[in-house]
Design an enzyme around this catalytic site. Structure first.
Site, PDB file in Angstrom:
ATOM      1  N   ASP A 288      33.844  42.531  32.002  1.00  0.00           N
ATOM      2  CA  ASP A 288      33.077  42.127  33.167  1.00  0.00           C
ATOM      3  C   ASP A 288      33.735  42.641  34.444  1.00  0.00           C
ATOM      4  O   ASP A 288      34.938  42.858  34.465  1.00  0.00           O
ATOM      5  CB  ASP A 288      33.056  40.588  33.197  1.00  0.00           C
TER       6      ASP A 288
ATOM      7  N   ARG B 206      28.485  31.129  24.443  1.00  0.00           N
ATOM      8  CA  ARG B 206      27.063  30.860  24.654  1.00  0.00           C
ATOM      9  C   ARG B 206      26.485  30.347  23.345  1.00  0.00           C
ATOM     10  O   ARG B 206      26.706  30.960  22.295  1.00  0.00           O
ATOM     11  CB  ARG B 206      26.315  32.137  25.068  1.00  0.00           C
TER      12      ARG B 206
ATOM     13  N   CYS C  46      31.267  34.861  36.434  1.00  0.00           N
ATOM     14  CA  CYS C  46      31.036  35.049  37.864  1.00  0.00           C
ATOM     15  C   CYS C  46      31.514  33.870  38.725  1.00  0.00           C
ATOM     16  O   CYS C  46      32.191  34.104  39.724  1.00  0.00           O
ATOM     17  CB  CYS C  46      29.569  35.336  38.150  1.00  0.00           C
TER      18      CYS C  46
ATOM     19  N   HIS D  47      33.065  42.368  39.020  1.00  0.00           N
ATOM     20  CA  HIS D  47      32.241  42.062  40.181  1.00  0.00           C
ATOM     21  C   HIS D  47      32.707  42.923  41.337  1.00  0.00           C
ATOM     22  O   HIS D  47      33.904  43.043  41.564  1.00  0.00           O
ATOM     23  CB  HIS D  47      32.331  40.577  40.524  1.00  0.00           C
TER      24      HIS D  47
ATOM     25  N   GLN E  11      33.777  39.718  27.405  1.00  0.00           N
ATOM     26  CA  GLN E  11      33.019  40.722  28.145  1.00  0.00           C
ATOM     27  C   GLN E  11      33.954  41.613  28.944  1.00  0.00           C
ATOM     28  O   GLN E  11      34.963  41.132  29.462  1.00  0.00           O
ATOM     29  CB  GLN E  11      32.105  40.026  29.165  1.00  0.00           C
TER      30      GLN E  11
ATOM     31  N   LYS F 194      18.184  45.421  38.705  1.00  0.00           N
ATOM     32  CA  LYS F 194      19.282  45.811  37.808  1.00  0.00           C
ATOM     33  C   LYS F 194      19.010  47.117  37.083  1.00  0.00           C
ATOM     34  O   LYS F 194      17.870  47.576  37.007  1.00  0.00           O
ATOM     35  CB  LYS F 194      19.539  44.706  36.783  1.00  0.00           C
TER      36      LYS F 194
ATOM     37  N   HIS G 127      27.271  42.557  39.791  1.00  0.00           N
ATOM     38  CA  HIS G 127      27.858  42.239  38.487  1.00  0.00           C
ATOM     39  C   HIS G 127      27.696  43.496  37.641  1.00  0.00           C
ATOM     40  O   HIS G 127      26.644  44.126  37.691  1.00  0.00           O
ATOM     41  CB  HIS G 127      27.092  41.147  37.734  1.00  0.00           C
TER      42      HIS G 127
HETATM   43 ZN   LIG Z   1      28.842  38.258  36.916  1.00  0.00          ZN
END
Ligand SMILES: [Zn+2]
Ligand SMILES: [Zn+2]
Length: 640
Positions: A380, A360, A331, A382, A378, A462, A508
């Site tokens: 991912d 991580r 992000c 946004h 990921q 979420k 996200h």
């Molecule tokens: Zn994010």
């Protein structure tokens, strides 16, 4: 008199001191029979607990998750008693429940072996058949510490609780254990159980401490449920992605990098097919794709809040003497791309995706093949939008999520919505707008969901998506997370209709989550039998003997020219051995060719998992296979 409110909203008058069990009897004999515990103002208690004031009461049975857990925990006590009666030197440490069962950590010099399980179970059965009541005894902390003087484990357990009242539970013949409870009313209420395994475990997970023996067990309300569970475990073992990953040459791990997966050539084919599919579908849903760096300046992570909230999961390095961090999330990098130019409401909604490589830190004990790794990619994205676009954007995300899951053959979904927690940022107004938007989007798609009140992140509500695999195991994959914090932290703005600068809403979202983990799930879901479009290899040409090697080469060239992933087995092996080898590699199609096939320009197709062949013209086979790939068909069968 006290007033008791039941879960259905009805109110019962009871005399003071009525126990939860008596209350269940008042409600009805069937419930009283099924009852194993109660919930008093949200707190689980034994059935023998008196209700002394007005309260919300729920009677708990084995149908409830809490009831099942209480049974499993009670079974842990019974196992502890059985072990202590067999090995009087055994010292009990700690016996919690885990998913589908329980364990008890035991300090004992003699090793408990799988061959001992039967006599442990036999002793447990004796205790259960005796149907002894679980009896709670309370005392002060000081009294309890005195009572347990010399027992370093139990004394330590007391030190880890903050309660002033300490409770012990006994069941019959003098066996007693320090425990918070609650428990079943009596040992006879345990259904079907099994001692499963034993493993070494350090006290408090601390390698400087003594190695204890952790004995695992499971318990279910009925024999059938236990049998079903054991059958699924057996099936899961056969499908273990760590075993299949090695057998099918998809990926490996090396002690040079624990928790860091090495994806092999065949695994990369699966990986790239998923990437291609995701790129196409995201383009169709109006996403742009970016790529942001893996290593970024420490300052950025202070600004994003990761430094304060996520530091222990991050890796750090330095570049030219300046502190840098390896990104755990994409992000902040995405925000920096957003900030490189001005934005207008006209561009919104702006959907930006990234196949982001994140790192991580996980402690070494919790890693498990591809399911839990320290580095992963990921899918991912946004989405930047205005508050009134949230609902339609969420609908769009839900639609892409389902389209993607269905392409992989997942049909059984479960959705959870997590709402505003006590500690949160952002106005109540924006929380209301966005929580309603999430609910409306789910209603629009006519999807049932579970609400986890107060379980949202402090920065926004979420939605989580769970899928069930073919063994009915549930996996959380996708997530949609609204964020009221990061756009502010990064000073993201857009120019609205009225020419003022406003902060965009940031969503996200990830659909598969981690590629590594998702591929692990797919391997287990398919049992290594990938559908054609994902299969590392589509076909293999198997000549019956050397005489047809030339024809086999022609067939192989044709398949290659049609861009099918195939190879040729011209080894000296007998045809049956060649077929057996192809079976073990879980190849979707084997094309067996001999002189007859060469003459007729056909191939004898043997499908994965089948014993018989089907004669088909080469071009026909190619067009059938290509169509199956395009349509992402799960089924390999050739048309009759
Ligand atoms: Zn994010
Ligand atoms: Zn207990």
């Amino acid at each position: 008199m006290a007033q008791v409110k039941l879960p259905d909203g009805s109110v019962l008058e009871i005399t003071d001191g009525t126990t939860a069990k008596q209350l269940a009897e008042q409600i009805g004999p069937a419930l009283a029979k099924a009852a194993v515990a109660a919930k008093l103002n949200g707190q689980l208690v034994d059935l023998s607990t008196p209700v002394t004031a007005d309260a919300d009461v729920q009677i708990i049975t084995l149908e409830d998750d809490e009831g099942l857990e209480i049974m499993r925990h009670s079974c842990a006590h019974i196992m502890a008693e059985a072990i202590c009666s067999i090995w009087p030197d055994a010292k009990l440490v700690y016996g919690p429940t885990v998913e589908d069962g329980f364990y008890y950590d035991i300090d004992l010099d003699e090793s408990i072996r799988p061959t001992d399980f039967e006599r442990i179970e036999e002793k447990m059965r004796e205790i259960i058949n005796a149907d002894k009541p679980f009896i709670r005894k309370e005392m002060t902390r000081t009294e309890a510490l005195e009572k347990l003087a010399g027992d370093k484990y139990k004394t330590d357990n007391i030190k880890h609780t903050d309660s002033d009242i300490i409770s012990f539970y006994s069941h019959g013949d003098g066996f007693e254990d320090l425990c918070r409870g609650p428990h079943l009313p009596s040992t006879g209420r345990v259904g079907s159980f099994k001692v499963m395994s034993v493993a070494g475990a350090y006290w408090h997970g601390d390698p400087t401490q003594k190695m204890l023996q952790r004995v695992y067990g499971t318990a279910w309300p009925t024999k059938k449920e236990l049998d079903d569970y054991l059958r699924i475990l057996e099936e899961a073992k056969k499908r273990d992605h760590r075993v299949l990953g090695k057998q099918l040459d998809l990926f490996s791990f090396n002690e040079a990098g624990p928790g860091f997966a090495f994806i092999h050539a065949k695994g990369m084919i699966v990986w790239n097919e998923i990437i291609d599919f995701l790129r196409n579908i995201h383009a169709r849903y109006g996403y742009q794709e970016i790529l942001t760096p893996v290593i970024l300046n420490e300052e950025l992570w202070h600004k994003s809040g990761h430094w304060d909230n996520y530091k222990e999961n991050m890796y750090f390095t330095d570049v030219d003497g300046v502190g840098y961090a390896i990104k755990p999330m994409n992000c902040p990098g995405g925000c920096l791309v957003y900030k490189t130019r001005q934005h207008s409401y006209r561009e919104f909604p702006m959907r930006v995706m990234e196949f982001g490589l994140v790192h991580r830190h996980e402690v070494s004990g919790v890693m498990h093949g591809l399911f839990r790794v320290r580095q992963f990619t990921q899918d991912d994205a946004h989405i930047y939008c205005t508050p009134d676009q949230i609902e339609s954007e969420i609908i769009g995300v839900i639609e892409i999520v389902f389209e993607i899951y269905k392409a992989f053959g997942f049909e059984d979904f479960h959705i959870e919505l997590s709402t505003k927690p006590q500690k949160h940022i952002g106005s109540d107004e924006i929380w209301d707008i966005s929580t309603d938007a999430l609910k409306n989007a789910l209603a629009h798609e006519a999807i049932g969901y579970q609400v986890n009140e107060g379980d949202g992140a402090f920065y926004g509500p979420k939605i989580d998506f769970h899928v069930k695999d073919c063994l009915k195991r549930s996996w959380q994959l996708g997530t949609i997370q609204l964020d009221f914090s990061m756009p502010q932290r990064f000073g993201l703005v857009y120019t609205d209709k009225d020419n003022t600068e406003k902060t965009p809403v940031m969503i996200h979202r990830a659909v598969l989550g981690s590629f590594e983990r998702f591929i692990g799930i797919l391997i287990e879901h398919y049992g290594g039998n990938f559908p054609l479009w994902l299969s590392p290899q589509h076909a293999r040409v198997l000549p019956i003997s050397e005489k047809t090697n030339d024809y086999a080469r022609t067939v192989h060239d044709k398949l290659k020219a049609a861009r099918l992933r195939c190879d040729l087995d011209i080894s000296d092996e007998k045809i049956n051995a060649k077929i057996a080898k192809a079976h073990s590699e879980k190849l979707p199609y084997m094309l067996v060719v001999g002189p007859k096939e060469a003459q007729a320009h056909i191939v004898n197709v043997r499908m994965r998992g089948q014993e018989h062949n089907k004669a088909v013209e080469i071009d026909e086979f190619i067009s059938i296979a290509k169509q199956k790939i395009v349509d992402k068909q799960m089924d390999l069968a050739l048309p009759e």
